[in-house]
Write a protein that holds these residues in place. Structure first.
Motif, PDB file in Angstrom:
ATOM      1  N   UNK A 301       0.837  -1.204   0.000  1.00 12.63           N
ATOM      2  CA  UNK A 301       0.000   0.000   0.000  1.00 12.63           C
ATOM      3  C   UNK A 301       0.871   1.253   0.000  1.00 12.63           C
ATOM      4  N   UNK A 302       0.547   2.214  -0.862  1.00 10.15           N
ATOM      5  CA  UNK A 302       1.357   3.438  -0.940  1.00 10.15           C
ATOM      6  C   UNK A 302       0.825   4.529  -0.012  1.00 10.15           C
ATOM      7  N   UNK A 303       1.691   5.483   0.307  1.00  9.59           N
ATOM      8  CA  UNK A 303       1.228   6.698   0.970  1.00  9.59           C
ATOM      9  C   UNK A 303       0.644   7.664  -0.057  1.00  9.59           C
ATOM     10  N   UNK A 312      -7.547   4.281 -21.877  1.00 11.12           N
ATOM     11  CA  UNK A 312      -8.944   3.980 -21.578  1.00 11.12           C
ATOM     12  C   UNK A 312      -9.122   3.336 -20.209  1.00 11.12           C
ATOM     13  N   UNK A 313      -8.052   2.738 -19.681  1.00 16.09           N
ATOM     14  CA  UNK A 313      -8.125   2.101 -18.362  1.00 16.09           C
ATOM     15  C   UNK A 313      -7.974   3.095 -17.227  1.00 16.09           C
ATOM     16  N   UNK A 314      -7.824   4.376 -17.544  1.00 14.65           N
ATOM     17  CA  UNK A 314      -7.501   5.357 -16.512  1.00 14.65           C
ATOM     18  C   UNK A 314      -8.495   5.368 -15.348  1.00 14.65           C
ATOM     19  N   UNK A 315      -9.816   5.404 -15.553  1.00 14.57           N
ATOM     20  CA  UNK A 315     -10.724   5.404 -14.400  1.00 14.57           C
ATOM     21  C   UNK A 315     -10.544   4.182 -13.500  1.00 14.57           C
ATOM     22  N   UNK A 316     -10.347   3.008 -14.095  1.00 12.45           N
ATOM     23  CA  UNK A 316     -10.144   1.802 -13.294  1.00 12.45           C
ATOM     24  C   UNK A 316      -8.831   1.867 -12.525  1.00 12.45           C
ATOM     25  N   UNK A 317      -7.790   2.418 -13.156  1.00  7.68           N
ATOM     26  CA  UNK A 317      -6.495   2.562 -12.494  1.00  7.68           C
ATOM     27  C   UNK A 317      -6.619   3.522 -11.314  1.00  7.68           C
ATOM     28  N   UNK A 318      -7.279   4.655 -11.539  1.00  4.61           N
ATOM     29  CA  UNK A 318      -7.435   5.640 -10.469  1.00  4.61           C
ATOM     30  C   UNK A 318      -8.251   5.061  -9.319  1.00  4.61           C
ATOM     31  N   UNK A 319      -9.288   4.302  -9.641  1.00  6.67           N
ATOM     32  CA  UNK A 319     -10.094   3.664  -8.594  1.00  6.67           C
ATOM     33  C   UNK A 319      -9.234   2.734  -7.742  1.00  6.67           C
ATOM     34  N   UNK A 320      -8.434   1.897  -8.398  1.00  2.07           N
ATOM     35  CA  UNK A 320      -7.575   0.968  -7.658  1.00  2.07           C
ATOM     36  C   UNK A 320      -6.570   1.713  -6.793  1.00  2.07           C
ATOM     37  N   UNK A 321      -6.006   2.782  -7.316  1.00  4.62           N
ATOM     38  CA  UNK A 321      -5.020   3.555  -6.560  1.00  4.62           C
ATOM     39  C   UNK A 321      -5.668   4.286  -5.383  1.00  4.62           C
ATOM     40  N   UNK A 324      -6.311   2.261  -2.292  1.00  4.28           N
ATOM     41  CA  UNK A 324      -5.134   1.786  -1.565  1.00  4.28           C
ATOM     42  C   UNK A 324      -4.311   2.915  -0.942  1.00  4.28           C
ATOM     43  N   UNK A 325      -4.383   4.102  -1.503  1.00  4.26           N
ATOM     44  CA  UNK A 325      -3.513   5.192  -1.049  1.00  4.26           C
ATOM     45  C   UNK A 325      -3.861   5.614   0.378  1.00  4.26           C
ATOM     46  N   UNK A 326      -2.845   5.793   1.179  1.00  4.78           N
ATOM     47  CA  UNK A 326      -3.045   6.191   2.564  1.00  4.78           C
ATOM     48  C   UNK A 326      -3.259   7.700   2.708  1.00  4.78           C
TER      49      UNK A 326
END
Length: 404
Positions: A301-303, A312-321, A324-326
């Motif tokens: 998990x990142x800070x 096109x995967x950007x929304x899914x990537x941002x959701x995943x990040x 997890x982001x602290x």
């Protein structure tokens, strides 16, 4: 000192090692609060108290707790050699350029991130944060590291062993470990220092694009990078993801500011470029070759997270990040139509969202010794900040050198 004491406080092994007067009360250290209450009762009566600790009790030790309760003026501190100084002496290394971090009673992730980011680190260990845990966390996250595990320093049972992180992870080390040194031996003997501790931060950040290898201007421009770094806030003990890293310019800059960094890049030539840029700037960047969001599940998990690519995967990537982001997620986009979906993804993960459209014009020479303004491409920068603290509850810190 002990001969005149009316109260002697210390760990069991400390009390057993000295001649405590028969008429003096003994308190075996466990939780600090009851011991401090007992000490206060004797202090109020004007009766002498001795607190035993090994090493230097002013270095991550019991001096802090005593000074906060009774004032520094009330203390007569007689320090010994700290466990950190002893461990580096056994390793035959200077330690003016070492970073020292305590994992005793604290979340070990900070110690792990410092070990990933710096070539010479001393970790004061504790239950759940010993050589095995450090080794397991570093095995696939930091290359070229050696652990020097120092146990029972200064005693007849002293042991100092050099192991790889994988070897450390596979063993049960017991409770006698005093300190673990994490070393990148290729950089263990650094330059002569005039200021001890972690390296002073870089003189410059938001470096010019010419400072990095990149392909076809596929690099986060320095104006955008400057604001992104300000919103990411990378510092010592942090872990930062740079997703869709490209040239690795953001990853390298975060590492230069002291953070541990993982750069995710889907192209093989991009991964090699990131590694080359990290080496050129003298920092460690852990690279992951693969496509987000799939590969993100295997990362710690990142800070903070910077997202600089994704298509096109950007929304899914941002959701995943964002899940997890602290602390924060920062996203750079050139395409207007992706802004609403990214903003929604950040908000849906419980982050407070803000952003700007960055437009800049740089000075550019023209023939005849005149100058024009050359516009750079506009870039949207959105960021989401976690309003609820995800930091784990931490146990009160036990003094270094006190056997609990």
């Amino acid at each position: 000192m002990i001969a005149g004491a009316r109260l002697v406080v210390g760990g069991r092994r400390h009390l057993a090692a000295v001649a405590v007067p028969e008429d003096a009360e003994q308190v075996v250290l466990g939780p600090l609060a009851p011991a401090l209450d007992t000490i206060q009762a004797y202090v109020e009566k004007g009766e002498p108290v001795v607190v035993l600790a090994s090493g230097d009790p002013g270095f991550f030790g019991i001096v802090r707790a005593l000074a906060e309760r009774f004032s520094s003026q009330a203390l007569d501190v007689r320090p010994g050699v700290s466990s950190v100084a002893t461990a580096f002496a056994r390793a035959g290394l200077t330690w003016d350029d070492a970073v020292v971090v305590s994992a005793h009673g604290r979340d070990p992730r900070t110690a792990v991130n410092v070990c990933r980011a710096h070539p010479k680190v001393a970790v004061l260990t504790g239950p759940g944060a010993g050589p095995a845990e450090l080794g397991a966390a570093l095995t696939h996250r930091a290359t070229g590291r050696v652990l020097v595990v120092a146990s029972a320093l200064g005693s007849g049972q002293e042991q100092v062993e050099r192991v790889t992180p994988a070897e450390a992870a596979a063993r049960d080390w017991g409770t006698a470990v005093s300190v673990v040194l994490c070393l990148d031996e290729s950089r263990a003997l650094g330059a002569v220092r005039t200021v001890a501790g972690a390296a002073v931060g870089p003189v410059q950040w938001a470096l010019d694009e010419r400072e990095f290898e990149h392909r076809d201007s596929m690099i986060t421009k320095f104006e955008v990078r400057a604001l992104a770094l300000a919103r990411l806030g990378p510092h010592l003990g942090d872990l930062v993801w740079d997703v869709g890293s490209g040239s690795g310019s953001v990853a390298v800059e975060c590492a230069r500011l002291g953070a541990a960094v993982t750069a995710v890049e889907k192209t093989r030539d991009g991964v090699e470029r990131i590694r080359a840029n990290a080496e050129a700037h003298g920092v460690d960047v852990h690279t992951v070759h693969g496509s987000a969001p799939t590969v993100l599940s295997d990362l710690d998990d990142p800070d903070a997270v910077f997202v600089g690519g994704g298509g096109r995967e950007l929304p899914a990537i941002v959701t995943a990040c964002a899940r997890r982001a602290r602390r924060t997620v920062v996203v750079a986009m050139a395409a207007l139509d992706r802004v609403p979906a990214v903003r929604e993804a950040l908000s849906a993960a419980g982050l407070a969202v803000d952003g700007v459209l960055l437009q800049s014009s740089r000075l550019a020479p023209l023939p005849g010794d005149v100058t024009r303004l050359a516009a750079t491409n506009p870039v949207f920068l959105l960021w989401g900040v976690r309003t609820q603290d995800r930091t784990e509850v931490r146990t009160p810190v036990s003094p270094e050198g006190v056997a609990l």
